[in-house]
Design a protein around this motif. Structure first.
Motif, short mmCIF file in Angstrom:
data_model
loop_
_atom_site.label_atom_id
_atom_site.label_comp_id
_atom_site.label_asym_id
_atom_site.label_seq_id
_atom_site.Cartn_x
_atom_site.Cartn_y
_atom_site.Cartn_z
N HIS A 156 0.81 -1.22 0.00
CA HIS A 156 0.00 0.00 0.00
C HIS A 156 0.84 1.27 0.00
O HIS A 156 0.38 2.33 0.42
N LYS A 157 2.08 1.17 -0.46
CA LYS A 157 2.94 2.34 -0.57
C LYS A 157 3.42 2.46 -2.01
O LYS A 157 3.72 1.47 -2.66
N ASN A 158 3.49 3.69 -2.47
CA ASN A 158 3.91 3.94 -3.85
C ASN A 158 4.85 5.14 -3.88
O ASN A 158 4.51 6.21 -3.38
N VAL A 159 6.03 4.97 -4.48
CA VAL A 159 7.00 6.05 -4.63
C VAL A 159 7.40 6.10 -6.10
O VAL A 159 7.71 5.07 -6.71
N SER A 160 7.40 7.31 -6.66
CA SER A 160 7.72 7.48 -8.07
C SER A 160 8.73 8.60 -8.23
O SER A 160 8.59 9.67 -7.62
N LEU A 161 9.73 8.37 -9.08
CA LEU A 161 10.75 9.38 -9.40
C LEU A 161 10.76 9.59 -10.90
O LEU A 161 10.81 8.63 -11.68
N LEU A 162 10.70 10.87 -11.32
CA LEU A 162 10.70 11.19 -12.75
C LEU A 162 11.74 12.26 -13.03
O LEU A 162 11.73 13.32 -12.41
N LEU A 163 12.63 11.98 -13.97
CA LEU A 163 13.63 12.94 -14.44
C LEU A 163 13.46 13.08 -15.95
O LEU A 163 13.44 12.08 -16.67
N ASN A 164 13.33 14.31 -16.43
CA ASN A 164 13.21 14.49 -17.87
C ASN A 164 13.69 15.87 -18.29
O ASN A 164 13.91 16.75 -17.44
N ALA A 165 13.87 16.04 -19.58
CA ALA A 165 14.29 17.32 -20.15
C ALA A 165 13.43 17.62 -21.36
O ALA A 165 13.00 16.71 -22.07
N GLN A 166 13.15 18.91 -21.58
CA GLN A 166 12.30 19.32 -22.69
C GLN A 166 12.87 20.59 -23.32
O GLN A 166 13.02 21.61 -22.64
N PRO A 167 13.22 20.56 -24.62
CA PRO A 167 13.74 21.77 -25.26
C PRO A 167 12.62 22.75 -25.59
O PRO A 167 11.48 22.35 -25.84
N GLU A 168 12.95 24.02 -25.61
CA GLU A 168 12.02 25.07 -26.03
C GLU A 168 12.70 25.91 -27.09
O GLU A 168 13.72 26.56 -26.82
N LEU A 169 12.17 25.90 -28.29
CA LEU A 169 12.80 26.59 -29.41
C LEU A 169 12.30 28.02 -29.52
O LEU A 169 11.13 28.31 -29.25
N SER A 197 16.30 27.06 -25.37
CA SER A 197 16.38 26.82 -23.94
C SER A 197 15.97 25.38 -23.65
O SER A 197 15.27 24.75 -24.44
N THR A 198 16.44 24.85 -22.53
CA THR A 198 16.13 23.48 -22.14
C THR A 198 15.64 23.48 -20.70
O THR A 198 16.27 24.07 -19.82
N ASN A 199 14.52 22.82 -20.48
CA ASN A 199 13.90 22.74 -19.16
C ASN A 199 14.15 21.34 -18.58
O ASN A 199 13.68 20.34 -19.13
N TYR A 200 14.91 21.27 -17.48
CA TYR A 200 15.19 20.01 -16.80
C TYR A 200 14.28 19.91 -15.57
O TYR A 200 14.24 20.83 -14.75
N ASN A 201 13.57 18.80 -15.46
CA ASN A 201 12.59 18.64 -14.39
C ASN A 201 12.88 17.40 -13.55
O ASN A 201 13.32 16.36 -14.07
N VAL A 202 12.62 17.52 -12.24
CA VAL A 202 12.71 16.40 -11.30
C VAL A 202 11.43 16.38 -10.48
O VAL A 202 11.04 17.41 -9.93
N VAL A 225 15.99 25.79 -15.82
CA VAL A 225 15.90 26.20 -17.21
C VAL A 225 17.24 26.77 -17.64
O VAL A 225 17.70 27.77 -17.08
N ASP A 226 17.85 26.13 -18.62
CA ASP A 226 19.14 26.58 -19.15
C ASP A 226 18.90 27.47 -20.37
O ASP A 226 18.11 27.13 -21.25
N ASP A 227 19.59 28.62 -20.43
CA ASP A 227 19.44 29.58 -21.53
C ASP A 227 17.99 30.00 -21.72
O ASP A 227 17.44 29.97 -22.82
N ARG A 228 17.36 30.39 -20.65
CA ARG A 228 15.96 30.81 -20.70
C ARG A 228 15.79 32.01 -21.64
O ARG A 228 16.59 32.94 -21.63
N THR A 255 13.74 43.58 -27.69
CA THR A 255 14.34 42.43 -28.34
C THR A 255 14.26 41.23 -27.40
O THR A 255 13.54 41.27 -26.40
N TYR A 256 15.00 40.16 -27.70
CA TYR A 256 14.99 38.95 -26.88
C TYR A 256 16.43 38.55 -26.58
O TYR A 256 17.35 38.86 -27.33
N ASP A 257 16.59 37.82 -25.47
CA ASP A 257 17.94 37.41 -25.07
C ASP A 257 17.84 36.13 -24.24
O ASP A 257 16.77 35.77 -23.74
N ASN A 258 18.98 35.44 -24.10
CA ASN A 258 19.08 34.30 -23.19
C ASN A 258 19.68 34.76 -21.87
O ASN A 258 20.57 35.60 -21.84
N VAL A 259 19.17 34.22 -20.78
CA VAL A 259 19.70 34.55 -19.45
C VAL A 259 20.21 33.27 -18.80
O VAL A 259 19.89 32.15 -19.22
N ASP A 260 21.03 33.46 -17.77
CA ASP A 260 21.55 32.32 -17.02
C ASP A 260 20.41 31.50 -16.43
O ASP A 260 19.30 31.99 -16.25
#
Length: 288
Positions: A156-169, A197-202, A225-228, A255-260
């Motif tokens: 009756h216990k459930n633990v889930s771990l999710l790691l993923n990355a998603q690019p944003e053009l 930019s790339t969004n890394y999620n945990v 988020v890298d290079d947001r 205009t637009y720019d990437n940030v840390d």
């Protein structure tokens, strides 16, 4: 093997009245937007069963999008010679995506399931513009997209771990180097050096039934988020030249720019129970 195709066409006529405050004059613009779009997606995936409850998955996906826009504006409802080339929009757009992935999945008799996928994706965007500027823009982006999911379920216990990355053009408006000078005091321009930019999620999720009456759930999320991609706006107090175009003092330049990298996190915990005598349920939660 899978495939999907869809498309559409639109056209119409609108009339917009533009009032100039200084002269109180009214000019009639006739806008004739016409456009069509087409999208197709196809691919295949295969699963191979291996020893020790391990399966291997491989897949290929292809997606194509095409659209065209023909939006003409005239300073006169009849005389097409008065075509406003600054605010008219005539362009075609092609967007192709190629995705190749390889995954492994394992089921363990002790209640542990592991699924991992590694994908390589190439996105190619092409735009051919006639108005307001004439020229072609071609941009390509390569992305590595990992994904790992681990589930544990027992007693009756459930633990889930999710790691993923998603690019944003970045969109074409964000990378086009031509200036929008429809209003000379509010000038905008894209950034041709803009990166994706790339969004890394945990995510960690846990639930447990303490007994037949009580349960506890907890969720923790974190992302980086890298290079947001962010908009930048600057009010000019003195003359400034960008890309050969000179802007006078008092102009607002956008205009637009990437940030840390930026970091965000959230957490939620909840507790629930049943009140048999009242035939009700009580739910309490806290979030951050």
């Amino acid at each position: 093997v899978s495939a999907n195709v869809n498309g559409g066409y639109s056209s119409g006529t609108t009339i917009q009245r533009d009032t100039t405050v200084e002269t109180s004059s009214v000019t009639t613009f006739v806008s004739e937007p016409q456009g069509n779009n087409f999208a197709a997606e196809g691919g295949f995936h295969a699963t191979f069963r291996l020893p020790k409850k391990i399966s291997l998955q491989t897949a290929f996906k292809y997606n194509r999008n095409y659209s065209s826009v023909n939006k003409l504006r005239f300073a006169d409802a009849v005389a097409e010679a008065n075509l406003d080339k600054v605010t008219s929009d005539v362009h075609t757009y092609n967007y192709d995506t190629y995705n190749v992935s390889l995954g492994l999945a394992r089921r363990h008799k002790k209640g542990v399931n592991i699924n991992g996928t590694l994908a390589v994706q190439y996105d190619n965007q092409r735009r051919s513009e006639v108005m307001p500027q004439q020229g072609n823009t071609d941009a390509g982006y390569i992305s590595v997209i990992p994904r790992l999911q681990v589930n544990y379920m027992k007693n009756h216990k459930n633990v889930s771990l999710l790691l993923n990355a998603q690019p944003e053009l970045p969109s074409f408006e964000q990378v086009r180097q031509d200036f929008d000078v429809t209003n000379p005091m509010f000038v905008s321009r894209g950034n041709p050096d803009l990166k994706k930019s790339t969004n890394y999620n945990v995510s960690v999720m846990s639930s447990a039934f303490l007994d037949t009456q009580h349960s506890v759930n907890m969720t923790v999320n974190a992302s980086y988020v890298d290079d947001r991609i962010v908009p930048r706006t600057k009010y000019l107090t003195e003359a400034m030249t960008v890309g050969g175009y000179e802007m006078s003092p008092g102009t607002t330049f956008s205009t637009y720019d990437n940030v840390d990298g930026s970091v965000s996190a959230s957490a939620n915990i909840s507790w629930s129970t049943r009140i048999r005598l009242l035939k009700l349920g009580l739910y309490v939660s806290a979030a951050y």
